[in-house]
Enzyme design. Structure first.
Site, PDB file in Angstrom:
ATOM      1  N   PRO A   9     -51.918 113.526 -69.709  1.00 24.87           N
ATOM      2  CG  PRO A   9     -52.674 111.713 -68.499  1.00 24.87           C
ATOM      3  CD  PRO A   9     -53.147 112.972 -69.151  1.00 24.87           C
ATOM      4  CG  ASN A  10     -47.523 109.747 -69.191  1.00 29.14           C
ATOM      5  OD1 ASN A  10     -46.650 110.059 -68.393  1.00 29.14           O
ATOM      6  ND2 ASN A  10     -48.506 108.929 -68.883  1.00 29.14           N
ATOM      7  NE  ARG A  17     -37.990 108.371 -71.431  1.00 31.33           N
ATOM      8  CZ  ARG A  17     -38.319 108.943 -70.281  1.00 31.33           C
ATOM      9  NH1 ARG A  17     -39.514 108.751 -69.788  1.00 31.33           N
ATOM     10  NH2 ARG A  17     -37.457 109.680 -69.625  1.00 31.33           N
ATOM     11  CE1 TYR A  22     -49.312 107.430 -78.307  1.00 29.15           C
ATOM     12  CE2 TYR A  22     -47.566 106.520 -76.929  1.00 29.15           C
ATOM     13  CZ  TYR A  22     -48.911 106.656 -77.239  1.00 29.15           C
ATOM     14  OH  TYR A  22     -49.848 106.024 -76.469  1.00 29.15           O
ATOM     15  CG  ASN A  73     -54.297 113.561 -77.059  1.00 32.87           C
ATOM     16  OD1 ASN A  73     -54.802 112.644 -76.396  1.00 32.87           O
ATOM     17  ND2 ASN A  73     -53.254 113.365 -77.844  1.00 32.87           N
ATOM     18  CB  ALA A  76     -54.070 107.285 -70.012  1.00 32.03           C
ATOM     19  CD  GLU A  97     -62.109 111.186 -77.888  1.00 31.00           C
ATOM     20  OE1 GLU A  97     -63.349 111.196 -77.904  1.00 31.00           O
ATOM     21  OE2 GLU A  97     -61.432 110.196 -77.597  1.00 31.00           O
ATOM     22  CG  HIS A  99     -57.035 109.956 -79.279  1.00 34.09           C
ATOM     23  ND1 HIS A  99     -56.652 110.062 -77.966  1.00 34.09           N
ATOM     24  CD2 HIS A  99     -58.397 109.913 -79.269  1.00 34.09           C
ATOM     25  CE1 HIS A  99     -57.718 110.072 -77.198  1.00 34.09           C
ATOM     26  NE2 HIS A  99     -58.790 109.988 -77.961  1.00 34.09           N
ATOM     27  NE  ARG A 106     -51.726 102.359 -79.198  1.00 37.82           N
ATOM     28  CZ  ARG A 106     -51.258 103.222 -78.290  1.00 37.82           C
ATOM     29  NH1 ARG A 106     -51.706 104.469 -78.266  1.00 37.82           N
ATOM     30  NH2 ARG A 106     -50.339 102.837 -77.429  1.00 37.82           N
TER      31      ARG A 106
END
Ligand code: CA2
Length: 142
Positions: A9-10, A17, A22, A73, A76, A97, A99, A106
């Site tokens: 998601p996103n 944004r 990012y 990825n 969230a 995995e 990211h 973070r």
């Protein structure tokens, strides 16, 4: 070697944004970089993004027999989804995995990955390069 890249998601918002977190590279640009590296090492790539948890699970289940490696990825959902973890564990396709950000540097809620224990390894913190490095990791998986 067939590699399935799945994005959660996103991640479709990349480059539009939160550039401070990012970067300014879009997901389409990342896909182009992945395709370039895959061509160099003669790997076939499928690259997908969804905002839906169930769709990610369906894609993971569908990877059995169709792909050699999944690069995930989960965004969230990494930190929340037992269902996604169960899908990765059940399908038996080696999964990496990845990211963009260094999740350990973070917020504390990003330090825990429910998916990491059922993955072959994790690449995090290298921005778009995390994806390119995953191509090399995938082709070297035993
Ligand atoms: O660093 C990563 O790749 C993450 O998977 C990105 C997720 C985050 O929840 C994970 O903790 C780490 C967030 C993806 C959302 O991406 C956005 C991009 C632009 C604007 C807003 C969100």
């Amino acid at each position: 070697m067939k590699i399935l890249f799945l994005n959660g998601p996103n991640l479709n918002l990349l480059g539009q944004r939160e550039p401070a977190v990012y970067g300014r590279t879009t997901l389409a640009e990342i896909e182009a970089r992945v395709r370039k590296r895959a061509a160099e090492v003669t790997a076939a790539i499928e690259f997908r993004q969804t905002n839906l948890e169930g769709e990610l699970i369906n894609w993971i289940q569908g990877a059995k027999g169709a792909f050699d490696v999944i690069v995930l990825n989960a965004a969230a959902y990494t930190h929340t989804s037992v269902a996604l973890r169960d899908a990765v564990a059940a399908v038996g396709v080696p999964t990496i995995e990845i990211h963009l950000s260094n999740t350990h540097a973070r917020e504390e809620f990003r330090h825990k990955s429910l998916i990491a224990p059922v993955c072959r390894g994790q690449i995090a913190g290298f921005g778009a390069m995390s994806y390119v490095l995953a191509v090399d990791a995938a082709i070297n998986l035993g």
